[in-house]
Design a protein around this motif. Structure first.
Motif, PDB file in Angstrom:
ATOM      1  N   ALA A  13      20.706 -33.087 -38.490  1.00 34.33           N
ATOM      2  CA  ALA A  13      19.945 -34.072 -39.260  1.00 34.33           C
ATOM      3  C   ALA A  13      19.580 -33.608 -40.663  1.00 34.33           C
ATOM      4  O   ALA A  13      18.902 -34.339 -41.375  1.00 34.33           O
ATOM      5  CB  ALA A  13      18.681 -34.464 -38.501  1.00 34.33           C
ATOM      6  N   THR A  14      20.015 -32.423 -41.100  1.00 29.12           N
ATOM      7  CA  THR A  14      19.684 -31.971 -42.436  1.00 29.12           C
ATOM      8  C   THR A  14      20.539 -32.721 -43.443  1.00 29.12           C
ATOM      9  O   THR A  14      21.735 -32.757 -43.336  1.00 29.12           O
ATOM     10  CB  THR A  14      19.948 -30.459 -42.565  1.00 29.12           C
ATOM     11  OG1 THR A  14      19.207 -29.801 -41.557  1.00 29.12           O
ATOM     12  CG2 THR A  14      19.538 -29.949 -43.935  1.00 29.12           C
ATOM     13  N   VAL A  15      19.894 -33.332 -44.437  1.00 26.24           N
ATOM     14  CA  VAL A  15      20.647 -34.126 -45.403  1.00 26.24           C
ATOM     15  C   VAL A  15      19.843 -34.304 -46.688  1.00 26.24           C
ATOM     16  O   VAL A  15      18.633 -34.342 -46.665  1.00 26.24           O
ATOM     17  CB  VAL A  15      21.023 -35.511 -44.812  1.00 26.24           C
ATOM     18  CG1 VAL A  15      19.805 -36.332 -44.538  1.00 26.24           C
ATOM     19  CG2 VAL A  15      21.948 -36.270 -45.746  1.00 26.24           C
ATOM     20  N   THR A  27      14.708 -33.304 -47.114  1.00 27.67           N
ATOM     21  CA  THR A  27      15.344 -32.564 -46.042  1.00 27.67           C
ATOM     22  C   THR A  27      14.519 -32.760 -44.807  1.00 27.67           C
ATOM     23  O   THR A  27      13.344 -33.074 -44.867  1.00 27.67           O
ATOM     24  CB  THR A  27      15.446 -31.059 -46.359  1.00 27.67           C
ATOM     25  OG1 THR A  27      14.130 -30.566 -46.584  1.00 27.67           O
ATOM     26  CG2 THR A  27      16.327 -30.804 -47.550  1.00 27.67           C
ATOM     27  N   GLU A 131      16.311 -37.932 -41.521  1.00 26.71           N
ATOM     28  CA  GLU A 131      16.841 -39.068 -42.272  1.00 26.71           C
ATOM     29  C   GLU A 131      17.816 -39.864 -41.416  1.00 26.71           C
ATOM     30  O   GLU A 131      18.447 -39.317 -40.513  1.00 26.71           O
ATOM     31  CB  GLU A 131      17.550 -38.568 -43.530  1.00 26.71           C
ATOM     32  CG  GLU A 131      16.660 -37.766 -44.469  1.00 26.71           C
ATOM     33  CD  GLU A 131      15.567 -38.587 -45.125  1.00 26.71           C
ATOM     34  OE1 GLU A 131      15.662 -39.826 -45.142  1.00 26.71           O
ATOM     35  OE2 GLU A 131      14.606 -37.987 -45.630  1.00 26.71           O
ATOM     36  N   GLN A 133      21.197 -41.568 -40.123  1.00 22.63           N
ATOM     37  CA  GLN A 133      22.579 -41.110 -40.149  1.00 22.63           C
ATOM     38  C   GLN A 133      23.496 -42.249 -39.728  1.00 22.63           C
ATOM     39  O   GLN A 133      23.112 -43.123 -38.952  1.00 22.63           O
ATOM     40  CB  GLN A 133      22.781 -39.944 -39.179  1.00 22.63           C
ATOM     41  CG  GLN A 133      22.041 -38.683 -39.538  1.00 22.63           C
ATOM     42  CD  GLN A 133      22.209 -37.641 -38.443  1.00 22.63           C
ATOM     43  OE1 GLN A 133      21.824 -37.870 -37.308  1.00 22.63           O
ATOM     44  NE2 GLN A 133      22.792 -36.505 -38.787  1.00 22.63           N
ATOM     45  N   ARG A 153      28.278 -38.471 -35.657  1.00 21.73           N
ATOM     46  CA  ARG A 153      27.256 -38.789 -36.652  1.00 21.73           C
ATOM     47  C   ARG A 153      27.595 -38.095 -37.958  1.00 21.73           C
ATOM     48  O   ARG A 153      28.001 -36.938 -37.976  1.00 21.73           O
ATOM     49  CB  ARG A 153      25.872 -38.337 -36.194  1.00 21.73           C
ATOM     50  CG  ARG A 153      25.286 -39.233 -35.163  1.00 21.73           C
ATOM     51  CD  ARG A 153      23.819 -38.920 -34.956  1.00 21.73           C
ATOM     52  NE  ARG A 153      23.345 -39.748 -33.863  1.00 21.73           N
ATOM     53  CZ  ARG A 153      22.391 -39.388 -33.028  1.00 21.73           C
ATOM     54  NH1 ARG A 153      21.768 -38.234 -33.174  1.00 21.73           N
ATOM     55  NH2 ARG A 153      22.023 -40.193 -32.059  1.00 21.73           N
ATOM     56  N   ASP A 155      25.954 -37.485 -41.971  1.00 24.07           N
ATOM     57  CA  ASP A 155      24.798 -37.615 -42.848  1.00 24.07           C
ATOM     58  C   ASP A 155      25.126 -38.602 -43.947  1.00 24.07           C
ATOM     59  O   ASP A 155      26.208 -38.550 -44.544  1.00 24.07           O
ATOM     60  CB  ASP A 155      24.458 -36.260 -43.473  1.00 24.07           C
ATOM     61  CG  ASP A 155      23.970 -35.244 -42.459  1.00 24.07           C
ATOM     62  OD1 ASP A 155      23.555 -35.648 -41.353  1.00 24.07           O
ATOM     63  OD2 ASP A 155      24.000 -34.039 -42.781  1.00 24.07           O
ATOM     64  N   SER A 157      24.738 -39.659 -47.548  1.00 22.43           N
ATOM     65  CA  SER A 157      24.413 -38.869 -48.722  1.00 22.43           C
ATOM     66  C   SER A 157      24.184 -39.713 -49.974  1.00 22.43           C
ATOM     67  O   SER A 157      23.271 -39.443 -50.732  1.00 22.43           O
ATOM     68  CB  SER A 157      25.542 -37.865 -48.971  1.00 22.43           C
ATOM     69  OG  SER A 157      25.248 -37.024 -50.035  1.00 22.43           O
ATOM     70  N   TYR A 178      30.118 -28.515 -44.815  1.00 19.37           N
ATOM     71  CA  TYR A 178      30.322 -29.957 -44.664  1.00 19.37           C
ATOM     72  C   TYR A 178      31.752 -30.355 -44.985  1.00 19.37           C
ATOM     73  O   TYR A 178      32.400 -29.767 -45.846  1.00 19.37           O
ATOM     74  CB  TYR A 178      29.420 -30.740 -45.625  1.00 19.37           C
ATOM     75  CG  TYR A 178      27.955 -30.546 -45.398  1.00 19.37           C
ATOM     76  CD1 TYR A 178      27.255 -31.379 -44.530  1.00 19.37           C
ATOM     77  CD2 TYR A 178      27.263 -29.535 -46.048  1.00 19.37           C
ATOM     78  CE1 TYR A 178      25.898 -31.202 -44.314  1.00 19.37           C
ATOM     79  CE2 TYR A 178      25.908 -29.358 -45.838  1.00 19.37           C
ATOM     80  CZ  TYR A 178      25.239 -30.182 -44.977  1.00 19.37           C
ATOM     81  OH  TYR A 178      23.905 -30.011 -44.756  1.00 19.37           O
TER      82      TYR A 178
END
Length: 187
Positions: A13-15, A27, A131, A133, A153, A155, A157, A178
């Motif tokens: 889930a880091t984005v 973040t 955030e 997704q 999933r 992210d 961006s 990524y």
């Protein structure tokens, strides 16, 4: 090989989010949660905003590598085909969650003209839990979306209405990297 496939399927889930041309950064940390509430983290666009931004038909222009060692080989994306087979593909996201990916690339392992039915949505972990997704699952002949329990999933961006960027997090020995999917609106 199995570890690689598992790392492709594992999405975090880091984005950093960018929406509508204005930079919105944030973040998230911790458990992405299981909920699908209508509230989102305060640092970026809501799940509803993202759903509106994603709907339509998109062309995948390129897949870039971010923080991915040059020696890291990607044999398959979404357990479907090599990355180069996705470049030039058409992604159609209908508002009711139905969609498709139509392949156009030529190549030894590519199948130009082939189409993969998908069911997509925007995953919303809930306020303070990360955030939104983009998520999708592949639908094979005879399947019902509600019965398919595995998927992918990405992210979310960036989106400005004509450009869409989604990132697939990968866990590698030196941290997180990524695959960056760069789309342009087809209609």
């Amino acid at each position: 090989m199995n570890r690689f496939v598992l790392s492709l399927a594992t999405i975090f889930a880091t984005v950093s989010l960018f929406s509508c041309g204005a930079q919105k950064q944030g973040t998230s940390s911790g458990n992405p949660g299981n909920g699908s509430s209508n509230t989102s983290a305060a640092s970026g666009p809501s799940a509803s905003d993202w759903k509106s931004a994603v709907k339509g038909t998109w062309t995948l222009n390129s897949i870039d590598r971010e923080n991915l060692p040059s020696t890291f080989t990607i044999k398959s994306v979404f357990e479907e085909a090599p990355a180069e087979c996705f470049v030039g593909s058409s992604w159609n996201f209908i508002g009711n969650g139905k969609g498709s990916i139509t392949f156009n690339a030529q190549g030894t392992l590519c199948a130009p003209g082939a189409s993969r039915e998908i069911f997509w949505s925007i995953y919303n972990p809930g306020k303070g839990l990360g955030e939104p997704q983009f998520q999708f699952k592949k639908i094979y002949a005879g399947d019902k979306a509600k019965n398919v329990t595995t998927g992918y999933r990405l992210d979310l961006s960036y989106s400005d209405g004509n450009k869409l960027v989604m990132k697939m997090p990968l866990t590698v020995a030196n941290g997180e990297a990524y695959l960056v999917f760069n789309f342009s609106r087809a209609n």
